[in-house]
Scaffold this motif. Structure first.
Motif, short mmCIF file in Angstrom:
data_model
loop_
_atom_site.label_atom_id
_atom_site.label_comp_id
_atom_site.label_asym_id
_atom_site.label_seq_id
_atom_site.Cartn_x
_atom_site.Cartn_y
_atom_site.Cartn_z
N ILE A 201 0.72 -1.17 0.02
CA ILE A 201 0.07 0.10 -0.07
C ILE A 201 0.81 1.33 -0.04
CG2 ILE A 201 -1.49 1.07 1.39
CD1 ILE A 201 -2.83 -1.34 2.18
N GLY A 202 2.10 1.31 0.81
CA GLY A 202 2.87 2.39 0.66
C GLY A 202 3.56 2.65 -0.63
N GLU A 204 2.27 1.65 -3.52
CA GLU A 204 1.04 2.07 -4.30
C GLU A 204 0.90 3.67 -4.24
OE1 GLU A 204 -1.91 1.90 -7.41
OE2 GLU A 204 0.10 0.62 -6.83
N ARG A 205 0.74 4.25 -2.94
CA ARG A 205 0.41 5.76 -2.74
C ARG A 205 1.57 6.38 -3.00
NH1 ARG A 205 -2.14 5.38 3.33
NH2 ARG A 205 -4.08 4.45 2.75
N LEU A 206 2.93 5.95 -3.16
CA LEU A 206 4.06 7.05 -3.49
C LEU A 206 4.13 6.78 -4.90
CD1 LEU A 206 6.77 8.31 -2.61
CD2 LEU A 206 7.65 6.02 -2.58
N SER A 207 3.96 5.71 -5.58
CA SER A 207 3.82 5.56 -6.83
C SER A 207 2.62 6.72 -7.54
CB SER A 207 3.58 4.43 -7.68
OG SER A 207 3.33 4.17 -8.95
N ARG A 208 1.38 6.84 -6.89
CA ARG A 208 0.31 7.67 -7.43
C ARG A 208 0.92 8.96 -6.94
NH1 ARG A 208 -5.18 4.57 -5.13
NH2 ARG A 208 -5.00 2.70 -6.70
N ALA A 209 1.48 9.25 -5.90
CA ALA A 209 1.93 10.75 -5.61
C ALA A 209 2.93 11.08 -6.69
CB ALA A 209 2.43 10.62 -4.14
#
Length: 232
Positions: A201-202, A204-209
């Motif tokens: 999840i971390g 994925e969030r970093l990639s989206r940011a």
């Protein structure tokens, strides 16, 4: 996030899952391959003088031997006080120690309000070598007995009025402690799975940011940077 979305995320970030699985496997090898330790626990009991008027039994004693037992523990530990735990059932290996000894009064109270109502000294020994556990048990019992004799000699107590010590049980029982491999493996699997989900999840969030920052116009990015600089 639904369970189906989580499964899809895990499949998409499979490389994170692989890294976490390898780290969990390495941790499992280190923990499950630990050699056993050997442990013993016994009590040294102070007995009243062996006189006709006061048989050498474990009945309520009129001599108040608890303070003497405390002096023996205090002198043996050279003034260092063992840590009081919330229960007297705690063991050295249960606290994560693989080598060491503990000599303390048997506490029938608790961690914050210790109560010592019997002249009973609790002794615990843990070590990777079973023979050393047995020899240390004999040494500690002998040291406590010698301290008691010296104390009574200094007080000029006549032989028939002297206290004595007794080990309970008389023969030291050395146990091999290996722990539960099933519980260890289950705990590692649960910990590894939880960390894997958090890591995925971390990432994925970093990639989206990062993707969101790339999609912004250069003017908007520059304005955000100027705003951040002005806030400093």
């Amino acid at each position: 996030m639904t369970a189906l979305e989580l499964v899809g995320l895990l499949l998409r970030r499979w490389y994170v899952v692989v890294v976490c699985a390898l780290l969990t496997a390495v941790g499992g090898l280190l923990l499950l391959d630990r050699p056993p330790v050997y442990y013993t626990q016994f009590e040294v009991v102070l007995l009243p003088p062996n006189e006709t008027v006061n048989p050498n039994t474990l009945r309520e004693d009129p001599y108040g031997m608890v303070p003497m037992a405390g002096l023996l523990v205090e002198e043996y530990n050279e003034g260092h006080h063992p840590l009081n735990m919330s229960t007297t059932e705690t063991t050295l290996y249960g606290e994560g120690l693989t080598r060491g000894e503990r000599v303390r009064m048997r506490n029938v109270g608790n961690q914050w309000l210790p109560i010592y109502d019997h002249p009973v000294i609790d002794v615990q020994i843990v070590d990777p070598d079973a023979a050393r556990v047995e020899s240390e048990a004999a040494r500690i019992a002998g040291d406590l007995d010698r301290i008691l004799d010296r104390r009574q000699s200094e007080l000029h107590v006549r032989p028939r009025s002297r206290m004595s010590t007794e080990m309970a049980p008389e023969d030291v029982v050395v146990q091999q402690i290996t722990g539960s491999r099933a519980r260890t493996a289950g705990g590692l699997a649960l910990l590894g799975g939880s960390l894997t989900v958090v890591a995925v999840i971390g990432v994925e969030r970093l990639s989206r940011a990062r993707a969101a920052r790339r999609s912004r116009p250069p003017e908007q990015v520059a304005a955000v940077e100027r705003e951040l600089i002005s806030q400093r």
